[in-house]
Design a protein around this motif. Structure first.
Motif, short mmCIF file in Angstrom:
data_model
loop_
_atom_site.label_atom_id
_atom_site.label_comp_id
_atom_site.label_asym_id
_atom_site.label_seq_id
_atom_site.Cartn_x
_atom_site.Cartn_y
_atom_site.Cartn_z
N GLY A 1 18.90 8.64 8.28
CA GLY A 1 19.14 7.95 7.01
C GLY A 1 19.05 6.43 7.07
N PHE A 2 18.64 5.89 8.20
CA PHE A 2 18.49 4.44 8.32
C PHE A 2 17.16 3.99 7.74
CE2 PHE A 2 22.07 2.96 10.77
CZ PHE A 2 22.55 4.11 11.38
N GLU A 3 17.14 2.77 7.24
CA GLU A 3 15.90 2.16 6.80
C GLU A 3 15.97 0.67 7.12
OE1 GLU A 3 15.83 2.95 2.57
OE2 GLU A 3 16.74 0.99 2.15
N ALA A 4 14.82 0.03 7.14
CA ALA A 4 14.77 -1.41 7.39
C ALA A 4 13.65 -1.99 6.55
CB ALA A 4 14.54 -1.70 8.87
N GLU A 5 13.86 -3.23 6.14
CA GLU A 5 12.86 -3.91 5.33
C GLU A 5 12.35 -5.14 6.04
OE1 GLU A 5 14.14 -5.15 1.45
OE2 GLU A 5 12.08 -5.48 0.77
N PHE A 6 11.05 -5.23 6.18
CA PHE A 6 10.39 -6.38 6.78
C PHE A 6 10.09 -7.38 5.66
CE2 PHE A 6 7.92 -9.18 9.06
CZ PHE A 6 6.55 -9.12 8.81
N ILE A 7 10.67 -8.57 5.75
CA ILE A 7 10.36 -9.63 4.80
C ILE A 7 9.71 -10.75 5.59
CG2 ILE A 7 11.24 -11.23 3.07
CD1 ILE A 7 13.58 -9.36 2.60
N SER B 1 8.22 -13.52 4.81
CA SER B 1 8.52 -14.92 4.47
C SER B 1 9.85 -15.38 5.05
CB SER B 1 8.53 -15.10 2.95
OG SER B 1 9.54 -14.29 2.37
N LYS B 2 10.73 -14.43 5.31
CA LYS B 2 12.04 -14.76 5.87
C LYS B 2 12.14 -14.44 7.35
CE LYS B 2 14.64 -14.13 1.57
NZ LYS B 2 15.80 -13.45 0.91
N PHE B 3 11.06 -13.96 7.94
CA PHE B 3 11.06 -13.55 9.35
C PHE B 3 12.25 -12.61 9.62
CE2 PHE B 3 7.73 -16.40 10.72
CZ PHE B 3 7.78 -17.43 9.81
N SER B 4 12.46 -11.68 8.69
CA SER B 4 13.63 -10.82 8.84
C SER B 4 13.25 -9.35 8.86
CB SER B 4 14.62 -11.08 7.71
OG SER B 4 14.12 -10.60 6.48
N PHE B 5 14.11 -8.57 9.45
CA PHE B 5 13.92 -7.11 9.54
C PHE B 5 15.31 -6.48 9.56
CE2 PHE B 5 11.44 -3.45 9.90
CZ PHE B 5 11.75 -2.68 11.01
N ASN B 6 15.98 -6.51 8.42
CA ASN B 6 17.36 -6.05 8.35
C ASN B 6 17.45 -4.54 8.28
OD1 ASN B 6 17.94 -8.74 8.32
ND2 ASN B 6 18.73 -8.79 6.23
N LEU B 7 18.45 -4.02 8.93
CA LEU B 7 18.68 -2.57 8.99
C LEU B 7 19.72 -2.19 7.94
CD1 LEU B 7 18.15 0.09 10.66
CD2 LEU B 7 20.23 -0.51 11.92
N ARG B 8 19.49 -1.08 7.26
CA ARG B 8 20.43 -0.67 6.22
C ARG B 8 20.68 0.84 6.29
NH1 ARG B 8 17.13 -4.20 2.40
NH2 ARG B 8 16.05 -2.30 1.79
N LYS B 9 21.87 1.20 5.82
CA LYS B 9 22.19 2.61 5.60
C LYS B 9 23.18 2.66 4.45
CE LYS B 9 23.48 6.95 7.77
NZ LYS B 9 23.79 7.69 9.01
N PRO B 10 22.94 3.47 3.42
CA PRO B 10 23.78 3.46 2.23
C PRO B 10 25.21 3.95 2.50
CG PRO B 10 21.81 4.79 1.88
CD PRO B 10 21.78 4.35 3.29
N SER B 11 25.36 4.88 3.44
CA SER B 11 26.68 5.48 3.65
C SER B 11 26.81 5.86 5.12
CB SER B 11 26.84 6.71 2.75
OG SER B 11 28.05 7.38 3.02
N VAL B 12 27.62 5.12 5.85
CA VAL B 12 27.71 5.36 7.30
C VAL B 12 28.66 6.51 7.60
CG1 VAL B 12 27.13 3.00 7.95
CG2 VAL B 12 29.54 3.61 7.60
#
Lengths: 115, 119
Positions: free
Chosen positions: A62-68, A70-81
């Motif tokens: 259930g993990f996802e990550a978004e590559f942005i 312009s921000k040199f970012s790759f944050n990891l997210r999960k809606p409900s741990v």
């Protein structure tokens, strides 16, 4: 030199809370991006990766990550741990300017989930 | 199980002794990496091989460290005259990259590591 910064050293959440772990990298060229997870007593495992295409990538559990870019970012997210998500999470970058460049890891974020 | 095996799992040694670790990668993988990880840090790159050729070494790899991959399969990492600062988890990873140059995609599979304690 290339580097990877993970903003949170230790994150403590209750079950069902939402998670976002920050990751920024310093490299101006094209990169491959990864999140690895290390559960207590286990080896590093690949959670998800970004090579190209859709900047929102979905991984296991259930993990996802978004590559942005312009921000040199790759944050990891999960809606409900869940309690079982308790682990150490590492962001890693592999510059693609040439073959064989080693994977560069951040210092890691320890996630503790209480039930 | 990732398929990357490391031996031993733990090694305790006295300062000044030599130690050797072994890594058996996933059989079809042509690249093999050594990393070192200390408490509170992410893995730090030491060196890597493509087949039997050692292609890159980190500045972290002092002259007391030597790695080999003689037949392009398993690899050994030797530390001579160990120091207390060498205490760490030594990780091995292997991969089979696809594509070339800027189109190279690579996914590393890690072993469980060898925990070295230098007394």
């Amino acid at each position: 030199a290339q580097s990877v910064s993970q903003h949170n050293h230790h994150v403590i959440l209750s079950e069902a809370a939402s998670l976002e772990l920050g990751c920024n990298y310093s490299y101006g060229g094209t990169v491959n991006l990864f999140w690895y997870v290390q559960y207590p007593g286990q080896h590093l495992q690949l959670l998800l990766k970004y090579f190209s295409g859709d900047p929102l990538v979905k991984g296991i559990k259930g993990f996802e990550a978004e590559f942005i870019k312009s921000k040199f970012s790759f944050n990891l997210r999960k809606p409900s741990v869940q309690w079982s998500d308790t682990a150490e999470y590492f962001c890693a970058v592999n510059p693609r300017h040439q073959a064989g460049t080693a994977l560069i890891f951040g210092k890691g974020t320890t996630l503790s989930v209480s039930s | 199980d990732t398929g990357v095996s490391q031996d031993p799992r733990h090694k305790i040694t006295k300062r000044g002794q030599n130690v050797t670790f072994r890594c058996d990668p996933i059989s079809e993988h042509n690249r093999l990496y050594w990393y070192r990880q200390t408490l509170g840090q992410g893995p730090e790159f030491l060196t890597y091989f493509q087949n039997e050729a050692q292609l890159e070494k980190s500045r972290l790899l002092s002259d007391r460290f030597s790695a080999e991959r003689p037949k392009g399969s398993f690899s050994t990492l030797e530390i001579q005259r160990t120091e207390q600062g060498d205490s760490a988890m030594y990780l091995c990873a292997s991969s089979l990259p696809t594509g070339t140059g800027r189109a190279t995609n690579e996914k590393l599979f890690f072993g469980s590591g060898t925990q070295l304690s230098v007394l």
